[in-house]
Design an enzyme around this catalytic site. Structure first.
Site, mmCIF file in Angstrom:
data_model
loop_
_atom_site.group_PDB
_atom_site.id
_atom_site.type_symbol
_atom_site.label_atom_id
_atom_site.label_comp_id
_atom_site.label_asym_id
_atom_site.label_seq_id
_atom_site.Cartn_x
_atom_site.Cartn_y
_atom_site.Cartn_z
ATOM 1 N N PHE A 57 -27.263 4.382 27.639
ATOM 2 C CA PHE A 57 -27.593 5.493 26.854
ATOM 3 C C PHE A 57 -25.534 5.615 25.991
ATOM 4 O O PHE A 57 -24.324 5.214 25.215
ATOM 5 C CB PHE A 57 -27.366 6.917 27.182
ATOM 6 C CG PHE A 57 -28.580 7.386 26.465
ATOM 7 C CD1 PHE A 57 -27.930 8.132 25.014
ATOM 8 C CD2 PHE A 57 -29.538 7.486 26.873
ATOM 9 C CE1 PHE A 57 -29.070 8.739 24.263
ATOM 10 C CE2 PHE A 57 -30.120 8.325 25.914
ATOM 11 C CZ PHE A 57 -30.247 8.970 24.812
ATOM 12 N N LEU B 105 -22.979 3.924 32.775
ATOM 13 C CA LEU B 105 -23.335 4.191 31.521
ATOM 14 C C LEU B 105 -24.736 4.935 30.875
ATOM 15 O O LEU B 105 -25.201 4.166 29.582
ATOM 16 C CB LEU B 105 -23.233 3.064 31.206
ATOM 17 C CG LEU B 105 -22.217 2.263 31.212
ATOM 18 C CD1 LEU B 105 -22.190 0.672 30.810
ATOM 19 C CD2 LEU B 105 -20.772 3.064 30.835
ATOM 20 N N TYR C 92 -35.378 -5.402 43.268
ATOM 21 C CA TYR C 92 -35.011 -5.976 41.602
ATOM 22 C C TYR C 92 -35.662 -7.477 41.308
ATOM 23 O O TYR C 92 -34.849 -8.260 42.229
ATOM 24 C CB TYR C 92 -33.674 -6.275 41.386
ATOM 25 C CG TYR C 92 -32.514 -4.898 41.678
ATOM 26 C CD1 TYR C 92 -33.339 -3.923 41.294
ATOM 27 C CD2 TYR C 92 -31.055 -4.790 41.554
ATOM 28 C CE1 TYR C 92 -32.866 -2.339 41.736
ATOM 29 C CE2 TYR C 92 -30.982 -3.782 41.957
ATOM 30 C CZ TYR C 92 -31.732 -1.998 42.474
ATOM 31 O OH TYR C 92 -30.991 -0.686 42.016
#
Length: 322
Positions: free
Chosen positions: A260, A256, A105
């Protein structure tokens, strides 16, 4: 059968924007009173309704904060770094003690952000991070393929410790299985790091079941992290039952559904250039209406319960197992 209370459902992939209102509700704090001005002081008492769960011998908060998008939101915009630090510290102030990152990341940058954010209370939390992609440790450049060669894993962990400003990683996942490196060799490298006190627990993500069994036989696995939400329930077929059989915790990523289930996405939503969600089939024109039907149901339940759709989605996940 292992004690079912050792089975974890924690929202480790929760986006920061949707997590804090949920935590506020869990802590019985009115959403309008929630502040992102986290002090990092921590409450003197763990909010009872937030709860604690066990990953084997590793205790974590029932909800976790995934920081993947704190360096670049869905590969498009760069969030304001001081705001991200405040989000991390506000999460801790509301009872979260489980934080999830990865070297991929950024690459690297979210580990730096997390390390800075949790520095005032490092010894009161659990840090999970991940290795496995082929990333140049000097430049941060993503190279083709995967890399779980033992010497590379050890080098990666040394760099992680510096970025996270810590002397140990509480939970180290293999982000993706490297087909070129036997899982026994990977487990051996992690065992060496454990013997040095640099890693306390380890886990796997999106692995095959045979690989999971081999890994667990070589070095007991603490947790598996796979995608799991109302939108994606595939782990219920085989992965979760095997985790229960072996006494391994399960941590959902993207609980989640890549936003969405927050209710923010509708039929007119389009992905910005560079946003990986634009390539996902769940967002395709032929699939979007079907997926939005579930979102509308979640929104109706949220209205009935005076909650947000994200709160309903996370509550559903946590209700699947004790």
């Amino acid at each position: 059968m292992p004690d079912r209370r050792k089975f974890l459902i924690a929202g480790a992939g929760v986006a920061a924007a949707s997590l804090l209102p949920h935590v506020s509700a869990a802590a019985q704090v009115q959403a309008g009173q929630t502040s992102l001005e986290g002090t990092g002081a921590g409450s003197s008492q763990q909010p009872a309704s937030l709860g604690r769960r066990m990953l084997g011998s590793l205790e974590v908060s029932s909800l976790g904060l995934g920081v993947q998008n704190m360096s670049r939101k869905y590969e498009t915009t760069v969030p304001y770094r001081p705001e991200m630090i405040r989000v991390i510290r506000a999460a801790f102030d509301h009872g979260l003690t489980f934080f999830d990152a990865a070297e991929a990341y950024g690459p690297f940058e979210v580990e730096r952000i997390l390390g800075e954010g949790v520095a005032p209370f490092r010894d009161k939390i659990v840090i999970a991070t991940k290795f496995g992609w082929n990333i140049d440790q000097e430049t941060g450049k993503r190279l083709p393929g995967l890399n779980s060669r033992p010497e590379h894993v050890k080098r990666v962990v040394e760099a992680m410790l510096k970025r996270l400003q810590t002397d140990r990683i509480d939970l180290l996942y293999q982000h993706r299985v490297d087909p070129e490196v036997p899982i026994e060799d990977v487990a051996g490298a992690v065992k060496d790091l454990m013997d040095q006190g640099k890693v306390l627990h380890w886990g796997l993500s999106e692995m095959g079941l045979k690989t999971l069994r081999r890994a667990h036989a070589e070095l007991p696995v603490t947790a598996v992290q796979n995608e799991y939400s109302m939108l994606w329930r595939e782990p219920e077929k085989e992965v979760i039952p095997v985790c229960e059989e072996l006494g391994i915790g399960f941590v959902p990523w993207s609980p989640l559904g890549v936003q969405f289930l927050t209710g923010w996405i509708d039929g007119n939503t389009r992905s910005a250039p560079g946003d990986f969600r634009g390539t996902e089939s769940r967002f395709s024109p032929e699939n979007l209406p079907h997926n939005l039907a579930l979102v509308e149901l979640v929104k109706k339940w949220a209205e009935q319960k005076n909650a947000t759709p994200a709160q309903i989605a996370l509550a559903w996940l946590m209700a699947q197992k004790p």
